[in-house]
Design an enzyme around this catalytic site. Structure first.
Site, PDB file in Angstrom:
ATOM      1  N   GLY A  46       0.451  11.569   0.093  1.00  0.00           N
ATOM      2  CA  GLY A  46      -0.985  11.825   0.095  1.00  0.00           C
ATOM      3  C   GLY A  46      -1.729  10.619  -0.422  1.00  0.00           C
ATOM      4  O   GLY A  46      -1.130   9.722  -1.034  1.00  0.00           O
ATOM      5  N   GLN A  51      -8.656   6.285  -4.777  1.00  0.00           N
ATOM      6  CA  GLN A  51      -7.524   5.396  -5.038  1.00  0.00           C
ATOM      7  C   GLN A  51      -7.663   4.065  -4.309  1.00  0.00           C
ATOM      8  O   GLN A  51      -7.036   3.080  -4.700  1.00  0.00           O
ATOM      9  CB  GLN A  51      -6.204   6.053  -4.609  1.00  0.00           C
ATOM     10  N   CYS A  91       2.587   9.308  -8.488  1.00  0.00           N
ATOM     11  CA  CYS A  91       1.278   8.917  -7.960  1.00  0.00           C
ATOM     12  C   CYS A  91       1.317   7.443  -7.600  1.00  0.00           C
ATOM     13  O   CYS A  91       1.827   6.621  -8.372  1.00  0.00           O
ATOM     14  CB  CYS A  91       0.193   9.167  -9.019  1.00  0.00           C
ATOM     15  N   LEU A  92       0.784   7.130  -6.435  1.00  0.00           N
ATOM     16  CA  LEU A  92       0.755   5.730  -5.997  1.00  0.00           C
ATOM     17  C   LEU A  92      -0.073   4.872  -6.945  1.00  0.00           C
ATOM     18  O   LEU A  92       0.105   3.656  -6.984  1.00  0.00           O
ATOM     19  CB  LEU A  92       0.195   5.638  -4.569  1.00  0.00           C
ATOM     20  N   HIS A 133      -3.257  17.734  -6.211  1.00  0.00           N
ATOM     21  CA  HIS A 133      -3.186  16.387  -6.802  1.00  0.00           C
ATOM     22  C   HIS A 133      -4.291  15.489  -6.221  1.00  0.00           C
ATOM     23  O   HIS A 133      -4.954  14.748  -6.953  1.00  0.00           O
ATOM     24  CB  HIS A 133      -1.784  15.824  -6.522  1.00  0.00           C
ATOM     25  N   HIS A 137      -7.925  13.711  -7.788  1.00  0.00           N
ATOM     26  CA  HIS A 137      -8.396  12.315  -7.664  1.00  0.00           C
ATOM     27  C   HIS A 137      -9.887  12.277  -7.329  1.00  0.00           C
ATOM     28  O   HIS A 137     -10.621  11.421  -7.825  1.00  0.00           O
ATOM     29  CB  HIS A 137      -7.618  11.574  -6.580  1.00  0.00           C
TER      30      HIS A 137
END
Ligand code: GNR
Ligand code: NI
Length: 167
Positions: A46, A51, A91-92, A133, A137
């Site tokens: 995702g 982000q 998480c990236l 999630h 963000h």
């Protein structure tokens, strides 16, 4: 299409609240396509627009094994939720860190698709976790915000140290 740079924790921009999209125009569609490419390239299941430093309520997810089931959710809203589940999340924006977070087991989410059409999606298990999630963000929340202050401080220091090494 283009891949976008992903902000990393503890970047303060990850804690800003994203604004609703008022029209799904070609600019928004361009963002969606670039976010999908960025997510698949990472690879991740995702990605949320904040982000990639864009404060719009846009998320992309693909939790399929084959990586061929892209879902686009614009202005997503939880309309129902049920049960609880604990899952190890990553998480990236917090690379290399994994920890368990409690989320709803099953959700119903209402959103606009890439064409601006409203739809309702029912999700459970990993897809449900992933959408929760990503919605976090949009609200300026990162999964480490659910961990203890001690863990979060350790993660913050580790991330800052890694930043020093690459700059
Ligand atoms: O790639 C990702 N994997 C993941 C695993 C468990 C729970 C949530 C996620 S989302 C994450 C990609 C990401 O950071 N999205 O914001
Ligand atoms: Ni994330």
């Amino acid at each position: 299409m283009a891949t976008l740079d992903i902000l990393t924790y503890p970047d303060p921009r990850l804690h800003l609240v994203a604004s609703a999209v008022d029209e799904v125009d070609s600019l928004v569609r361009q963002l969606v396509d670039d976010m999908a490419e960025t997510m698949y390239r990472a690879p991740g299941v995702g990605l949320a627009a904040p982000q990639v430093n864009t404060l719009k309520r846009v998320i992309v997810v693909d939790t399929s094994e084959e990586r061929n089931d892209l879902r686009v959710l614009i202005n997503p809203e939880l309309v129902d939720q049920d049960g609880k589940q604990k899952t190890e999340e990553g998480c990236l924006s917090v690379p290399g860190i994994y920890d368990v977070v409690e989320r709803y087991q099953r959700i119903q989410v209402r959103a606009l698709d890439r064409d601006g059409e409203p739809f309702v999606l029912e999700a459970e298990d990993l897809l449900s976790v992933c959408i929760q999630h990503e919605i976090d963000h949009l609200d300026g929340k990162v999964f480490v915000d659910y961990l203890s202050r001690l863990k979060r401080e350790r993660i913050r220091k580790k991330m800052l140290k890694q930043l020093q090494h690459v700059s």
